[in-house]
Design an enzyme around this catalytic site. Structure first.
Site, PDB file in Angstrom:
ATOM      1  N   ASP A 120       4.048   0.403  12.102  1.00 52.74           N
ATOM      2  CA  ASP A 120       2.831  -0.202  11.549  1.00 52.74           C
ATOM      3  C   ASP A 120       2.593  -1.613  12.082  1.00 52.74           C
ATOM      4  O   ASP A 120       1.527  -2.187  11.853  1.00 52.74           O
ATOM      5  CB  ASP A 120       2.888  -0.226  10.011  1.00 52.74           C
ATOM      6  CG  ASP A 120       2.770   1.175   9.432  1.00 52.74           C
ATOM      7  OD1 ASP A 120       2.316   2.081  10.148  1.00 52.74           O
ATOM      8  OD2 ASP A 120       3.137   1.359   8.253  1.00 52.74           O
ATOM      9  N   ASP A 157      -4.808  12.038  12.302  1.00 50.27           N
ATOM     10  CA  ASP A 157      -5.771  10.940  12.244  1.00 50.27           C
ATOM     11  C   ASP A 157      -5.633  10.075  13.472  1.00 50.27           C
ATOM     12  O   ASP A 157      -5.002  10.467  14.443  1.00 50.27           O
ATOM     13  CB  ASP A 157      -5.665  10.153  10.940  1.00 50.27           C
ATOM     14  CG  ASP A 157      -4.345   9.445  10.790  1.00 50.27           C
ATOM     15  OD1 ASP A 157      -3.660   9.288  11.806  1.00 50.27           O
ATOM     16  OD2 ASP A 157      -4.014   9.046   9.679  1.00 50.27           O
ATOM     17  N   ARG A 187      -4.996   9.957   3.455  1.00 50.29           N
ATOM     18  CA  ARG A 187      -3.906  10.830   3.846  1.00 50.29           C
ATOM     19  C   ARG A 187      -2.750  10.775   2.855  1.00 50.29           C
ATOM     20  O   ARG A 187      -2.018  11.746   2.653  1.00 50.29           O
ATOM     21  CB  ARG A 187      -3.401  10.416   5.232  1.00 50.29           C
ATOM     22  CG  ARG A 187      -3.097  11.579   6.113  1.00 50.29           C
ATOM     23  CD  ARG A 187      -2.051  11.272   7.117  1.00 50.29           C
ATOM     24  NE  ARG A 187      -0.793  11.869   6.714  1.00 50.29           N
ATOM     25  CZ  ARG A 187      -0.463  13.115   6.961  1.00 50.29           C
ATOM     26  NH1 ARG A 187      -1.243  13.893   7.635  1.00 50.29           N
ATOM     27  NH2 ARG A 187       0.700  13.584   6.545  1.00 50.29           N
ATOM     28  N   LYS A 192       0.837  -1.210   0.000  1.00 53.45           N
ATOM     29  CA  LYS A 192       0.000   0.000   0.000  1.00 53.45           C
ATOM     30  C   LYS A 192       0.867   1.254   0.000  1.00 53.45           C
ATOM     31  O   LYS A 192       0.629   2.190  -0.765  1.00 53.45           O
ATOM     32  CB  LYS A 192      -0.896   0.014   1.250  1.00 53.45           C
ATOM     33  CG  LYS A 192      -1.598   1.357   1.473  1.00 53.45           C
ATOM     34  CD  LYS A 192      -2.422   1.377   2.739  1.00 53.45           C
ATOM     35  CE  LYS A 192      -1.675   1.768   3.984  1.00 53.45           C
ATOM     36  NZ  LYS A 192      -1.399   3.209   4.132  1.00 53.45           N
ATOM     37  N   ASN A 193       1.871   1.248   0.877  1.00 51.74           N
ATOM     38  CA  ASN A 193       2.656   2.478   1.042  1.00 51.74           C
ATOM     39  C   ASN A 193       3.670   2.692  -0.075  1.00 51.74           C
ATOM     40  O   ASN A 193       4.451   3.643  -0.031  1.00 51.74           O
ATOM     41  CB  ASN A 193       3.316   2.502   2.427  1.00 51.74           C
ATOM     42  CG  ASN A 193       2.263   2.727   3.507  1.00 51.74           C
ATOM     43  OD1 ASN A 193       1.136   3.146   3.200  1.00 51.74           O
ATOM     44  ND2 ASN A 193       2.607   2.438   4.741  1.00 51.74           N
TER      45      ASN A 193
HETATM   46  N1  EPU Z   1       6.467  14.291  10.889  1.00 54.77           N
HETATM   47  C1  EPU Z   1       6.543  15.645  11.202  1.00 54.77           C
HETATM   48  N2  EPU Z   1       6.551  16.566  10.179  1.00 54.77           N
HETATM   49  C2  EPU Z   1       6.482  16.192   8.865  1.00 54.77           C
HETATM   50  C3  EPU Z   1       6.411  14.812   8.535  1.00 54.77           C
HETATM   51  C4  EPU Z   1       6.400  13.876   9.583  1.00 54.77           C
HETATM   52  O1  EPU Z   1       6.612  16.005  12.375  1.00 54.77           O
HETATM   53  O2  EPU Z   1       6.492  17.082   7.996  1.00 54.77           O
HETATM   54  C5  EPU Z   1       6.494  13.283  11.972  1.00 54.77           C
HETATM   55  C6  EPU Z   1       5.174  12.494  12.083  1.00 54.77           C
HETATM   56  O3  EPU Z   1       4.223  13.197  12.849  1.00 54.77           O
HETATM   57  C7  EPU Z   1       5.639  11.190  12.730  1.00 54.77           C
HETATM   58  C8  EPU Z   1       7.044  10.990  12.166  1.00 54.77           C
HETATM   59  O4  EPU Z   1       7.451  12.278  11.651  1.00 54.77           O
HETATM   60  O5  EPU Z   1       5.733  11.348  14.120  1.00 54.77           O
HETATM   61  C9  EPU Z   1       7.155   9.960  11.057  1.00 54.77           C
HETATM   62  O6  EPU Z   1       6.242  10.256  10.018  1.00 54.77           O
HETATM   63  P1  EPU Z   1       6.515   9.875   8.501  1.00 54.77           P
HETATM   64  O7  EPU Z   1       6.531  11.126   7.704  1.00 54.77           O
HETATM   65  O8  EPU Z   1       7.684   8.964   8.399  1.00 54.77           O
HETATM   66  O9  EPU Z   1       5.197   9.060   8.153  1.00 54.77           O
HETATM   67  P2  EPU Z   1       4.229   9.216   6.909  1.00 54.77           P
HETATM   68  O10 EPU Z   1       5.012   9.375   5.656  1.00 54.77           O
HETATM   69  O11 EPU Z   1       3.160  10.211   7.216  1.00 54.77           O
HETATM   70  C10 EPU Z   1       4.219   6.664   6.327  1.00 54.77           C
HETATM   71  C11 EPU Z   1       3.193   5.593   6.183  1.00 54.77           C
HETATM   72  C12 EPU Z   1       2.643   5.189   7.546  1.00 54.77           C
HETATM   73  C13 EPU Z   1       3.793   4.737   8.425  1.00 54.77           C
HETATM   74  C14 EPU Z   1       4.867   5.843   8.501  1.00 54.77           C
HETATM   75  C15 EPU Z   1       6.112   5.424   9.277  1.00 54.77           C
HETATM   76  C16 EPU Z   1       2.235   6.069   4.043  1.00 54.77           C
HETATM   77  C17 EPU Z   1       1.044   6.480   3.256  1.00 54.77           C
HETATM   78  N3  EPU Z   1       2.101   6.060   5.346  1.00 54.77           N
HETATM   79  O12 EPU Z   1       3.541   7.781   6.901  1.00 54.77           O
HETATM   80  O13 EPU Z   1       1.786   4.077   7.301  1.00 54.77           O
HETATM   81  O14 EPU Z   1       3.320   4.449   9.715  1.00 54.77           O
HETATM   82  O15 EPU Z   1       5.280   6.210   7.164  1.00 54.77           O
HETATM   83  O16 EPU Z   1       6.661   4.282   8.742  1.00 54.77           O
HETATM   84  O17 EPU Z   1       3.259   5.723   3.491  1.00 54.77           O
HETATM   85  C18 EPU Z   1      -0.065   2.680   7.602  1.00 54.77           C
HETATM   86  O18 EPU Z   1       0.244   2.135   6.533  1.00 54.77           O
HETATM   87  O19 EPU Z   1      -0.937   2.190   8.360  1.00 54.77           O
HETATM   88  C19 EPU Z   1       0.605   3.910   7.987  1.00 54.77           C
HETATM   89  C20 EPU Z   1       0.135   4.741   8.909  1.00 54.77           C
END
Ligand code: EPU
Length: 427
Positions: A312, A124, A100, A30-31
């Site tokens: 995850d 979320d 998202r 998915k990701n």
């Molecule tokens: N963060 C910030 N500022 C930003 C970006 C992130 O503070 O501009 C913080 C977030 O709040 C969090 C941390 O950095 O505390 C890590 O976030 P990250 O950006 O790595 O996560 P994401 O890209 O929003 C993706 C996956 C998530 C998965 C995370 C970590 C997708 C669509 N989502 O989210 O997947 O948990 O990386 O591996 O790729 C899921 O599949 O169920 C899911 C939530």
């Protein structure tokens, strides 16, 4: 592929006491697929993605792209995105807010068209998810970003290669920077980049399309800007979180499961942890097999960016701790609100408490069946695994979350011997 999201009234009824055994293959991640679909915006013509999972987030992402002017066809495990010479730059609010991951159109749109307007996704169920690092990365490349009536607006006259260091290896912010930098003038260097296999997959697609990227999968990614990209055909990398879900289910139910379609190195840390609780683990190039005899031993887990233990899989780690022998401490370092899952395990009779980033769980031989609520995709899968270790029938509510991220979840659970049915509780 399911075009309509599951009704919010649907639940899974899971009968406890079965053992997961057999072989299952995993589809694409998915990701990864959602980001690869967004990358298709960067090249005029038909981009073909194969090994796509049958999950409701894929048609939701297709809607976001259609609103921008792309023609998207979904057929079996193949998604074809036909991108016109000029695409819109304003994401449809309703389509974008359905998932998202719509954030991942930001880098491709700013990279190719130098502008993007995207409804700011809220926090979320797993915690607050700001975009400040995405903005900082685009700003470093010469864009300006601002909030306007709840929308993120990014604009640039041109993008220039630049150095940027993330304060934390964010997956999304890494993707935004890399996709925008690919079509910038000159060389960009991203330090403290995320190293997830899905980042490598996106960089592989971009490279096949003509981008010049080195270092994907390491902490430093170097991007030499090119003038344009061309569409290609690409196979989506296997879903390591789905693969590890079956592995953890095998251990919890004292079963024996072989999972194919995944490089076991992607979940090396998870498989080591399962060895630590007492499982036997065998691995091959694109498969692994996990079997467990007797009750698993309690072990501590702490979530970290790749190659650490994935956030995850934190709900599954808590579910595993709930049936393990002894006290486990699970530490969450990424998404604080994921500990809501602990409340559901308490409903199932588990002695558990949270203290800031830590959850302490004392396992039980068998859980109490109960009515429990999935608050996100992974919590939903964790609750089904817990239900399989309960004394009677557990109702897992709000399973539309699970359908967002697991291809044919019920079919896979049944093929491994699990007893599960889908019911509409509104009937
Ligand atoms: N963060 C910030 N500022 C930003 C970006 C992130 O503070 O501009 C913080 C977030 O709040 C969090 C941390 O950095 O505390 C890590 O976030 P990250 O950006 O790595 O996560 P994401 O890209 O929003 C993706 C996956 C998530 C998965 C995370 C970590 C997708 C669509 N989502 O989210 O997947 O948990 O990386 O591996 O790729 C899921 O599949 O169920 C899911 C939530």
């Amino acid at each position: 592929m399911s075009g309509n999201p599951t009704s919010r009234e649907e639940s899974f009824l899971v009968t406890g006491g079965t053992r997961l055994a057999g072989e299952v293959s995993v589809a694409g991640a998915k990701n990864s697929v959602l980001k690869l679909m967004a990358v298709a915006l960067m090249a005029e013509g038909r981009t073909t993605l194969t090994n796509c999972p049958d999950i409701s987030d894929v048609p939701a992402m297709a809607e976001v792209l259609r609103h921008l002017g792309c023609v998207v066809e979904i057929s079996g495990d193949t998604v074809v995105i036909d991108t016109p010479a000029d695409v819109g730059h304003v994401a449809d609010d309703k389509a974008a807010q359905r998932l998202r991951a719509s954030v991942c159109i930001l880098g491709p749109l700013v990279g190719r068209f130098h502008r993007a307007v995207l409804s700011m996704p809220g926090g979320d169920a797993i915690g607050s998810r700001p975009l400040n690092w995405h903005q900082n990365g685009l700003n470093a490349l010469g864009a300006t970003t601002r909030m306007d009536h709840g929308r993120l607006v990014a604009e640039a006259t041109e993008l220039r290669g630049a150095g940027y260091k993330l304060s934390f290896p964010s997956v999304g912010a890494t993707e935004t920077f890399v996709t925008a930098a690919v079509l910038a003038k000159g060389t960009s260097v991203l330090e403290n980049a995320a190293r997830e296999p899905e980042i490598v997959d996106i960089c592989e697609l971009l490279t096949e399309m003509g981008a010049k990227i080195t270092g994907a999968g390491s902490s430093t990614i170097t991007i030499e800007g090119v003038d344009e990209l061309h569409p290609v055909s690409h196979r989506v990398v296997g879903d390591r979180i789905v693969a590890a879900t079956w592995a953890m289910g095998a251990v919890m139910t004292r079963g024996d499961v072989k999972v194919t379609g995944i490089d076991p190195m992607f979940i090396h840390v998870v498989l080591e942890k399962l060895r630590g609780v007492g499982a036997e683990v065998e691995t091959g190039a694109d498969w692994f097999q996990v079997s467990q005899q007797g009750r698993p031993r309690a072990r501590n887990v702490r979530t970290l960016p790749f190659p650490g233990f994935p956030t995850d899989l934190q709900p599954m780690a808590i579910a595993l701790a709930s049936v393990s022998d002894g006290l486990s401490v699970v530490t969450e370092n990424l998404f604080e609100a994921r500990f809501r899952f602990v409340e559901e395990m308490v409903r199932m009779g588990v002695d558990a408490e949270t203290d800031g980033h830590h959850a302490k769980i004392r396992g039980r031989e068998r859980l109490d069946s109960a009515t429990v609520w999935a608050s996100d995709i992974r919590a939903g899968a964790g609750l089904v695994l817990a239900g399989m270790c309960a004394d009677n029938v557990t109702e897992v509510c709000e399973i539309f979350h699970i359908d967002r991220g697991y291809s044919d979840f019920i079919g896979n659970v049944r093929s491994l011997g699990g007893q599960i049915e889908r019911v509409d509780t509104h009937r």
